[in-house]
Design a protein around this motif. Structure first.
Motif, PDB file in Angstrom:
ATOM      1  N   GLN B   1       0.823  -1.194   0.000  1.00  0.00           N
ATOM      2  CA  GLN B   1       0.000   0.000   0.000  1.00  0.00           C
ATOM      3  C   GLN B   1       0.867   1.258   0.000  1.00  0.00           C
ATOM      4  N   GLN B   2       2.055   1.160   0.587  1.00  0.00           N
ATOM      5  CA  GLN B   2       2.944   2.314   0.622  1.00  0.00           C
ATOM      6  C   GLN B   2       3.463   2.594  -0.786  1.00  0.00           C
ATOM      7  N   PRO B   3       3.390   3.844  -1.248  1.00  0.00           N
ATOM      8  CA  PRO B   3       3.949   4.147  -2.567  1.00  0.00           C
ATOM      9  C   PRO B   3       5.465   4.010  -2.533  1.00  0.00           C
ATOM     10  N   VAL B   4       6.026   3.749  -3.690  1.00  0.00           N
ATOM     11  CA  VAL B   4       7.471   3.567  -3.819  1.00  0.00           C
ATOM     12  C   VAL B   4       8.052   4.751  -4.567  1.00  0.00           C
ATOM     13  N   GLN B   5       9.058   5.375  -3.978  1.00  0.00           N
ATOM     14  CA  GLN B   5       9.703   6.509  -4.606  1.00  0.00           C
ATOM     15  C   GLN B   5      11.036   6.105  -5.208  1.00  0.00           C
ATOM     16  N   SER B   6      11.364   6.752  -6.306  1.00  0.00           N
ATOM     17  CA  SER B   6      12.680   6.548  -6.907  1.00  0.00           C
ATOM     18  C   SER B   6      13.138   7.859  -7.533  1.00  0.00           C
ATOM     19  N   PRO B   7      14.431   8.143  -7.497  1.00  0.00           N
ATOM     20  CA  PRO B   7      15.449   7.371  -6.785  1.00  0.00           C
ATOM     21  C   PRO B   7      15.380   7.618  -5.285  1.00  0.00           C
ATOM     22  N   GLN B   8      16.205   6.916  -4.535  1.00  0.00           N
ATOM     23  CA  GLN B   8      16.248   7.120  -3.089  1.00  0.00           C
ATOM     24  C   GLN B   8      17.021   8.380  -2.741  1.00  0.00           C
ATOM     25  N   ALA B   9      18.007   8.693  -3.552  1.00  0.00           N
ATOM     26  CA  ALA B   9      18.833   9.870  -3.286  1.00  0.00           C
ATOM     27  C   ALA B   9      19.332  10.458  -4.593  1.00  0.00           C
ATOM     28  N   VAL B  10      19.479  11.770  -4.604  1.00  0.00           N
ATOM     29  CA  VAL B  10      19.974  12.479  -5.781  1.00  0.00           C
ATOM     30  C   VAL B  10      20.924  13.572  -5.326  1.00  0.00           C
ATOM     31  N   ILE B  11      22.033  13.688  -6.027  1.00  0.00           N
ATOM     32  CA  ILE B  11      22.961  14.800  -5.781  1.00  0.00           C
ATOM     33  C   ILE B  11      23.052  15.601  -7.072  1.00  0.00           C
ATOM     34  N   LEU B  12      22.822  16.885  -6.968  1.00  0.00           N
ATOM     35  CA  LEU B  12      22.816  17.762  -8.149  1.00  0.00           C
ATOM     36  C   LEU B  12      23.743  18.931  -7.940  1.00  0.00           C
ATOM     37  N   ARG B  13      24.109  19.541  -9.047  1.00  0.00           N
ATOM     38  CA  ARG B  13      24.761  20.846  -8.997  1.00  0.00           C
ATOM     39  C   ARG B  13      23.682  21.892  -9.216  1.00  0.00           C
ATOM     40  N   GLU B  14      23.860  23.049  -8.659  1.00  0.00           N
ATOM     41  CA  GLU B  14      22.922  24.148  -8.890  1.00  0.00           C
ATOM     42  C   GLU B  14      22.646  24.303 -10.378  1.00  0.00           C
ATOM     43  N   GLY B  15      21.388  24.480 -10.725  1.00  0.00           N
ATOM     44  CA  GLY B  15      21.021  24.683 -12.117  1.00  0.00           C
ATOM     45  C   GLY B  15      20.643  23.417 -12.859  1.00  0.00           C
ATOM     46  N   GLU B  16      20.954  22.254 -12.277  1.00  0.00           N
ATOM     47  CA  GLU B  16      20.593  20.995 -12.937  1.00  0.00           C
ATOM     48  C   GLU B  16      19.134  20.624 -12.632  1.00  0.00           C
ATOM     49  N   ASP B  17      18.616  19.708 -13.428  1.00  0.00           N
ATOM     50  CA  ASP B  17      17.233  19.268 -13.279  1.00  0.00           C
ATOM     51  C   ASP B  17      17.180  17.898 -12.615  1.00  0.00           C
ATOM     52  N   ALA B  18      16.032  17.601 -12.013  1.00  0.00           N
ATOM     53  CA  ALA B  18      15.847  16.285 -11.402  1.00  0.00           C
ATOM     54  C   ALA B  18      14.382  15.862 -11.519  1.00  0.00           C
ATOM     55  N   VAL B  19      14.185  14.564 -11.542  1.00  0.00           N
ATOM     56  CA  VAL B  19      12.833  13.994 -11.555  1.00  0.00           C
ATOM     57  C   VAL B  19      12.739  12.962 -10.442  1.00  0.00           C
ATOM     58  N   ILE B  20      11.678  13.067  -9.669  1.00  0.00           N
ATOM     59  CA  ILE B  20      11.426  12.096  -8.600  1.00  0.00           C
ATOM     60  C   ILE B  20      10.107  11.411  -8.928  1.00  0.00           C
ATOM     61  N   ASN B  21      10.119  10.096  -8.896  1.00  0.00           N
ATOM     62  CA  ASN B  21       8.925   9.329  -9.231  1.00  0.00           C
ATOM     63  C   ASN B  21       8.288   8.705  -8.000  1.00  0.00           C
ATOM     64  N   CYS B  22       6.980   8.556  -8.081  1.00  0.00           N
ATOM     65  CA  CYS B  22       6.208   7.974  -6.988  1.00  0.00           C
ATOM     66  C   CYS B  22       5.221   6.998  -7.615  1.00  0.00           C
ATOM     67  N   SER B  23       5.361   5.726  -7.309  1.00  0.00           N
ATOM     68  CA  SER B  23       4.521   4.702  -7.924  1.00  0.00           C
ATOM     69  C   SER B  23       3.726   3.945  -6.879  1.00  0.00           C
ATOM     70  N   SER B  24       2.542   3.532  -7.293  1.00  0.00           N
ATOM     71  CA  SER B  24       1.686   2.787  -6.381  1.00  0.00           C
ATOM     72  C   SER B  24       1.189   1.517  -7.064  1.00  0.00           C
ATOM     73  N   SER B  25       1.019   0.468  -6.286  1.00  0.00           N
ATOM     74  CA  SER B  25       0.473  -0.776  -6.823  1.00  0.00           C
ATOM     75  C   SER B  25      -1.051  -0.719  -6.852  1.00  0.00           C
ATOM     76  N   LYS B  26      -1.610   0.282  -6.175  1.00  0.00           N
ATOM     77  CA  LYS B  26      -3.064   0.433  -6.151  1.00  0.00           C
ATOM     78  C   LYS B  26      -3.447   1.684  -6.934  1.00  0.00           C
ATOM     79  N   ALA B  27      -4.719   1.761  -7.275  1.00  0.00           N
ATOM     80  CA  ALA B  27      -5.201   2.912  -8.035  1.00  0.00           C
ATOM     81  C   ALA B  27      -4.989   4.188  -7.227  1.00  0.00           C
ATOM     82  N   LEU B  28      -4.497   5.195  -7.916  1.00  0.00           N
ATOM     83  CA  LEU B  28      -4.241   6.475  -7.271  1.00  0.00           C
ATOM     84  C   LEU B  28      -5.384   7.440  -7.549  1.00  0.00           C
ATOM     85  N   TYR B  29      -5.818   8.144  -6.524  1.00  0.00           N
ATOM     86  CA  TYR B  29      -6.838   9.168  -6.707  1.00  0.00           C
ATOM     87  C   TYR B  29      -6.283  10.565  -6.455  1.00  0.00           C
ATOM     88  N   SER B  30      -5.314  10.617  -5.574  1.00  0.00           N
ATOM     89  CA  SER B  30      -4.641  11.890  -5.339  1.00  0.00           C
ATOM     90  C   SER B  30      -3.243  11.617  -4.832  1.00  0.00           C
TER      91      SER B  30
END
Lengths: 114, 108
Positions: B1-30
């Motif tokens: 039931q707990q959503p899974v986030q990826s990645p676990q950790a990110v290190i960036l330099r100022e000005g760089e972009d990042a994407v964090i994902n959140c996935s669920s095995s159940k239907a998401l409503y919000s």
């Protein structure tokens, strides 16, 4: 507008002792939540009040934890007797009527059980 | 039931972009996104609702893919102030179930 406040900010107690945490939600917020974050892990739901009623206490670890919300205002969370695994940061959050609204978190109480 | 986030950790330099994902095995409503800085309260970023539009807040935006049961948080041109732990939370019967968090560190 004052935010969610929690007291104390830190508490260090010995195993077997009792501790009571207090949360004052934002005025007018019917929903009040307790969460706990153990170091490095997720923020875990404990329970949810709607006004003075417990809506959901499925996250309460065991019967050593007792939460109350007197008159639908502030809430207390008592741990008695405390165990080592109860250590963590306890957050309180409140929101307006609809649960889909933003939850405003308090600064947390860091509980250390020795 | 707990959503899974990826990645676990990110290190960036100022000005760089990042994407964090959140996935669920159940239907998401919000999906709720929060950021917590060390020793502080989690701070609300945005809510994504099923069927809703992509949301944005300054250079932080998010999307909600109902088919994939996933939400993604986009941080564009990252700033030092973006450092912290990002949590997604899925709403289940009024309470939030949070993912394990993604630690983001932005370096000068």
């Amino acid at each position: 507008e004052a935010g969610v406040t929690q007291f104390p900010s830190h508490s260090v107690i010995e195993k077997g002792q009792t501790v009571t945490l207090r949360c004052d939600p934002i005025s007018g917020h019917d929903n009040l939540y307790w969460y706990r974050r153990v170091m490095g892990k997720e923020i875990k739901f404990l329970l949810h009040f709607v006004k003075e009623s417990k809506q959901d206490e499925s996250g309460m670890p065991n019967n050593r934890f007792l939460a109350e919300r007197t008159g639908g205002t502030y809430s207390t969370l008592k741990v008695q007797p405390a165990e080592l695994e109860d250590s963590g940061v306890y957050f309180c959050a409140s929101s307006q009527a609809s649960p889909l609204n933003e939850q405003f978190f308090g600064p947390g109480t860091r509980l250390t059980v020795l | 039931q707990q959503p899974v986030q990826s990645p676990q950790a990110v290190i960036l330099r100022e000005g760089e972009d990042a994407v964090i994902n959140c996935s669920s095995s159940k239907a998401l409503y919000s999906v709720h996104w929060y950021r917590q800085k060390h020793g502080e309260a989690p701070v609300f970023l945005m809510i994504l609702l099923k069927g809703g539009e992509q949301k944005g807040h300054e250079k932080i935006s998010a999307s909600f893919n109902e088919k994939k049961q996933q939400s993604s948080l986009y941080l564009t041109a990252s700033q030092l102030s973006y450092s912290g732990t990002y949590f997604c939370g899925t709403e289940v019967t009024g309470k939030l179930i949070f993912g394990q968090g993604t630690t983001l560190q932005v370096k000068p």
